[in-house]
Design an enzyme around this catalytic site. Structure first.
Site, mmCIF file in Angstrom:
data_model
loop_
_atom_site.group_PDB
_atom_site.id
_atom_site.type_symbol
_atom_site.label_atom_id
_atom_site.label_comp_id
_atom_site.label_asym_id
_atom_site.label_seq_id
_atom_site.Cartn_x
_atom_site.Cartn_y
_atom_site.Cartn_z
ATOM 1 C CE LYS A 95 -3.688 11.486 -3.242
ATOM 2 N NZ LYS A 95 -3.788 10.546 -1.895
ATOM 3 C CE LYS A 107 -6.889 12.483 3.854
ATOM 4 N NZ LYS A 107 -6.747 11.704 2.612
ATOM 5 C CB THR A 191 -4.399 2.665 -2.402
ATOM 6 O OG1 THR A 191 -5.638 3.405 -2.045
ATOM 7 C CG2 THR A 191 -3.262 3.710 -2.034
ATOM 8 N N GLY A 221 0.328 -1.991 6.149
ATOM 9 C CA GLY A 221 -1.198 -1.997 6.556
ATOM 10 C C GLY A 221 -1.694 -2.228 5.206
ATOM 11 N N GLY A 224 0.213 -1.205 2.060
ATOM 12 C CA GLY A 224 1.393 -2.021 1.768
ATOM 13 C C GLY A 224 1.213 -3.332 1.505
#
Length: 419
Positions: A95, A107, A191, A221, A224
């Site tokens: 990414k 992560k 995002t 969430g 979204g």
């Protein structure tokens, strides 16, 4: 590596193997791409509110730092596994590379259900986790951020605990922080904004008129919700269905998103929002729409339901929502899939902006952040699209080709492949 992999992990391995063959990379280069640089597994004892001590398991996996300090979120989830974290760490490498950021991938995760922890338990768990990993992270090494189950307040605790342990106040150790302690404006919706920008660019390429175009969002969430609002407000689309883990709602004339958001805040779910009809969380993906935004968890789109998806553009704002088998079905049906490592990279891009602001102590306006994000997302989208058309391959494979090429070049320039 673990023998049990989820489907999204297998999809990533599959596409990397294909790209490795296409780029004619040797075995040692391939192994460096596939294997993390470091894996930490930690046990975190936490004093619970009832006086007992519970031990939680946490991970921090650092995949690759050829292009710069590693970057990636921390997830609190009851079904977290080392394999998922390992896969997501690699996703962060790709990414960052596809957005041409000077960062690598990492992560973290803790196996827990944050919804079942009190605020005090959550803070003690968070500080305990930092106590186990703080010597392995830093602004020049590895910079965590929020992810599933974590938020800005948790990032604040992590930053404070790092300062307590190290004796140094370094806001750049964490991104996604509250604004007052070094966070960046525009980070919360980044995002979703980045995903909507990729949808806009893809629609231009296929000459899809977005004014009045129908949109479905799976996963209501933070990502979204903002992608739905921005699809309506920026692109003039009509959002006709959204869903969360408890259910979904549908209105062919368009949802009143403010009512849906208010209803979810009161009840914990979009289900039963006024002036809507209920649909299942999974069934929402099968509602016909011009654009479908997959913003839930991994493996939402499989070989079982891919044939029933009716859309022109599928934007992956979650990590790994589409399995390899489903990907082939969607491609054969002519559906444009905007891959996760491109479509949901807005968050890490603004996290990078936060790192820059922390280092320079020069903080930008929200308009400046959004303008810079748009420039990065549009540039990345066009590079992937150009590669896709030049090679006659899917947008997903093109994104990985772009990312892997950049990471391999960085490894070669650093001499990793000449030892």
């Amino acid at each position: 590596m673990d023998t049990e992999k989820n489907h999204s992990t297998e999809s990533q391995y599959t596409i990397i193997e294909e790209c490795v063959r296409d780029l004619d990379l040797d075995k040692s280069t391939t192994e460096l791409l596939q294997n993390p640089k470091r894996e930490l597994k930690v046990s975190i004892p936490v004093r619970m509110d009832d006086g007992s001590v519970k031990v939680f398991t946490g991970y921090r996996i650092q995949h690759n730092n050829a292009m710069g300090p590693m970057k990636g979120g921390i997830r609190y989830h009851p079904e977290e596994t080392v394999e998922i974290v390992r896969s997501l760490a690699a996703w962060m490498t790709w990414k960052c590379a596809v957005l041409n950021l000077p960062l690598g991938g990492a992560k973290g995760g803790i196996i827990c259900d944050p919804k079942k922890l009190s605020r005090g338990e959550l803070e003690r768990l968070t500080r305990g986790y930092m106590g186990r990993i703080w010597k392995f992270i830093g602004p020049e090494t590895d910079v965590p951020a929020p992810d599933v189950g974590t938020d800005a307040s948790i990032m604040g605790w992590l930053m404070d605990e790092y300062a307590r342990l190290s004796g140094e106040y370094k806001p750049g150790i964490i991104t996604g922080k509250p604004i007052r302690i070094g966070g960046s404006l525009g980070r919360t919706e980044a995002t979703g904004r980045g995903g909507v920008l990729t949808i806009r660019e893809a629609a231009r390429e296929i000459e899809l008129e977005l004014k009045g175009a129908t949109v479905v969002v799976q996963g209501f969430g933070n990502v979204g919700m903002y992608s739905a609002l921005l699809a309506r407000n920026m692109l003039n689309c009509r959002v006709i269905a959204v869903s969360d883990s408890r259910g979904g709602v549908y209105n062919p004339d368009g949802l009143n998103l403010e009512e849906v958001i208010e209803h979810k805040a009161k009840t914990g779910s979009v289900k039963g929002a006024p002036n809507t009809q209920d649909v299942g969380s999974a069934e929402v993906l099968e509602i016909e729409a011009d654009v479908i935004i997959a913003a839930a968890l991994e493996d939402a789109i499989t070989a079982e339901n891919a044939g029933r998806i009716k859309t022109k553009i599928l934007a992956e704002l979650a990590n790994g929502p589409t399995t390899a088998e489903a990907d082939r079905i969607l491609e054969d049906r002519g559906i444009i899939v905007l891959p996760d490592i491109l479509a949901n990279a807005g968050g890490v891009t603004v996290s990078y902006f936060e790192m820059v602001q922390n280092r320079t102590l020069d903080y930008w306006t929200e308009q400046q952040v959004n303008q810079k994000l748009e420039q990065k997302m549009v540039e990345a989208h066009h590079e992937v699209f150009k590669t896709s058309r030049a090679r006659g391959i899917s947008m997903r494979k093109a994104a990985y080709i772009v990312a892997i090429t950049r990471v391999v070049e960085a490894m070669r320039l650093r001499g990793w492949l000449d030892l």
